[in-house]
Each structure stands twice: as C-alpha cells, then as structure tokens.
Design an enzyme around this catalytic site. Structure first.
Site, mmCIF file in Angstrom:
data_model
loop_
_atom_site.group_PDB
_atom_site.id
_atom_site.type_symbol
_atom_site.label_atom_id
_atom_site.label_comp_id
_atom_site.label_asym_id
_atom_site.label_seq_id
_atom_site.Cartn_x
_atom_site.Cartn_y
_atom_site.Cartn_z
ATOM 1 N N ARG A 1 49.084 119.472 51.511
ATOM 2 C CA ARG A 1 50.152 119.889 50.593
ATOM 3 C C ARG A 1 51.483 119.933 51.342
ATOM 4 N NH1 ARG A 1 48.061 121.457 46.078
ATOM 5 N NH2 ARG A 1 49.965 122.398 45.331
ATOM 6 N N LEU B 1 54.016 124.902 44.894
ATOM 7 C CA LEU B 1 54.821 124.417 46.017
ATOM 8 C C LEU B 1 54.546 125.254 47.264
ATOM 9 C CD1 LEU B 1 57.992 123.943 43.873
ATOM 10 C CD2 LEU B 1 56.773 122.101 45.057
ATOM 11 N N HIS C 1 60.013 128.777 32.806
ATOM 12 C CA HIS C 1 58.631 129.229 32.594
ATOM 13 C C HIS C 1 58.509 129.759 31.162
ATOM 14 C CE1 HIS C 1 54.688 130.725 33.668
ATOM 15 N NE2 HIS C 1 54.995 131.843 33.030
ATOM 16 N N THR D 1 60.774 131.203 44.370
ATOM 17 C CA THR D 1 60.480 131.781 45.683
ATOM 18 C C THR D 1 59.001 131.487 45.975
ATOM 19 O OG1 THR D 1 59.960 133.871 44.611
ATOM 20 C CG2 THR D 1 62.220 133.612 45.429
ATOM 21 N N LEU E 1 54.144 132.867 43.008
ATOM 22 C CA LEU E 1 54.058 132.137 41.743
ATOM 23 C C LEU E 1 54.875 132.825 40.647
ATOM 24 C CD1 LEU E 1 52.707 129.884 40.023
ATOM 25 C CD2 LEU E 1 50.915 131.561 39.492
ATOM 26 N N ASP E 2 55.873 132.116 40.119
ATOM 27 C CA ASP E 2 56.687 132.606 38.991
ATOM 28 C C ASP E 2 57.273 133.992 39.275
ATOM 29 O OD1 ASP E 2 56.014 130.258 37.596
ATOM 30 O OD2 ASP E 2 54.202 131.175 36.801
HETATM 31 C C1 GRF Z 1 57.624 123.807 29.261
HETATM 32 O O1 GRF Z 1 57.008 124.635 28.322
HETATM 33 C C2 GRF Z 1 58.065 124.614 30.448
HETATM 34 O O2 GRF Z 1 58.416 125.913 30.119
HETATM 35 C C3 GRF Z 1 56.818 124.620 31.297
HETATM 36 O O3 GRF Z 1 56.248 123.355 31.124
HETATM 37 C C4 GRF Z 1 56.647 122.820 29.870
HETATM 38 C C5 GRF Z 1 57.283 121.493 30.154
HETATM 39 O O4 GRF Z 1 57.592 120.807 28.979
HETATM 40 N N1 GRF Z 1 57.150 124.918 32.661
HETATM 41 P P1 GRF Z 1 58.545 119.536 29.037
HETATM 42 O O5 GRF Z 1 57.863 118.534 29.966
HETATM 43 O O6 GRF Z 1 59.874 119.988 29.551
HETATM 44 O O7 GRF Z 1 58.604 119.032 27.628
#
Ligand code: GRF
Length: 193
Positions: free
Chosen positions: A67, A95, A111, A143, A146-147
């Site tokens: 990775r 990441l 997110h 960061t 995760l999220d």
């Molecule tokens: C979105 O719902 C975003 O919030 C999440 O993944 C999805 C991506 O959708 N991280 P798109 O490829 O932007 O249509």
C-alpha cells in the site's frame, strides 16, 4: 489571483467530481482542476473527465507490492501535475498515514453522513436501521484516522417515511454536489487553516 491547482481522485461514477469540474469553470472560482486519477481503470468518471479535456491516470494496487508503494506512486503522479489541493470524491481506498501526512491541510474528502456519525461504509442503511430522523454529508480534511479529520462543511436532510438507502442517498447527493464545491472554494481562497 492565481488559481489553486486541484486534482480529484475517484473510483466510480464521479458525480461529485463533475460538480467540482463545473464549479471550476467560473472565472471567479479560486481553483482549477488539473486532472483526475483513479485506482480503477474502468471508473466511469475517468471518461467524463476526459470529455472535459482533463488529463487522467489510473493506478492499480496489483502493480505495487505494498500500500505504501502505491501511495508513493500516487503522490509522485500528483506532484508531476504540481497539485496544490487533492479532492477525494468517492475514492474507495484506505490511504496510508504517509500519504495523508504528506498532503495534510491540502487533502479533503466528501463523506455521506453527518460525521462523526457513521464513519465508514453503508452509511445510509445504518442511519435507517437506527431510525435516524436526519442524515447528511460532510466535507472534511483527511487525516490518518478513517473519516476523522476536521469538518469544513456539512449539510443535513430529513429522513422521510418510506425512505430506502437509495432514496436517502439521492436526497443527500444533491447536497454533496452543493457543499463540495463550496468547501473547495473556502480552502482554495485561503479562508481555512
Ligand atoms: C458519494 O456518496 C460520496 O459521498 C462518497 O462516495 C460517493 C461517490 O459518488 N464518498 P460519486 O462517484 O461522486 O458519484
């Protein structure tokens, strides 16, 4: 004013990517998209990016032994484009800390939940299973956790009777397409630290 150079990383359809590309077409927007990268060569969003005349690349994890090696190659690709800001838009990869720390303060993500609620996957189904009355989306700095990074903007929508994960996702996606360009504007204009 010189515009910030932005790369977008995607794995799928790229609707948030398209919202960012469209926003950057305004003369007074403080950022320009210089290219789009993906970890999936078949991501439909790559074709959309090309149709806008943008450079694209794809890197497959199978080309790399770790990775860390993948993420180093990713950073090298982005540095070749002299990128100032990286926007993750449905980039479905965990990441490495090396990558997130290299891009700290210059790496943002969208997110589909009101963070810190529902980190990770399947956010809409989990919100429905909990009987949540509101749900939404968050643009945040990335960061190592995760999220977990600091929030830049959020938008909230109601959960309505009869909602399915799909109907709820569609209601939230409208808000994603509104707040992601707004958050990038704030970062690119120097209003955030
Ligand atoms: C979105 O719902 C975003 O919030 C999440 O993944 C999805 C991506 O959708 N991280 P798109 O490829 O932007 O249509």
């Amino acid at each position: 004013m010189s515009k910030k150079r932005v790369a977008i990383l995607i794995s799928g359809r790229g609707s948030n990517m398209s919202a960012l590309i469209d926003a950057c077409k305004s003369a007074d927007y403080p950022a320009e998209i210089v290219g789009v990268g993906s970890n999936r060569a078949a991501a439909p969003g790559l074709k959309i990016a090309s149709s806008h005349g943008l450079k694209t690349f794809s890197l497959a994890q199978s080309q790399f032994e770790s990775r860390e090696a993948f993420d180093l190659a990713l950073t090298q690709k982005l540095e070749e484009w002299h990128v100032d800001i990286v926007c993750l838009a449905g980039f479905m990869r965990m990441l490495t800390p090396e990558f997130t720390l290299h891009w700290a303060g210059r790496l943002i993500n969208i997110h589909p939940s009101l963070l810190p609620l529902y980190r990770g996957l399947d956010t809409h189904a989990r919100a429905l299973a909990d009987g949540a009355s509101v749900h939404g989306c968050t643009v945040h700095f990335v960061t190592p956790g995760l999220d977990e990074g600091p929030t830049i903007l959020q938008a909230q929508v109601p959960v309505l009777p009869g909602d399915t994960p799909e109907t709820l996702a569609a209601r939230i996606l409208v808000e994603e397409h509104r707040i992601y360009p707004e958050a990038l504007r704030l970062l690119a204009s120097g209003a955030l630290s």
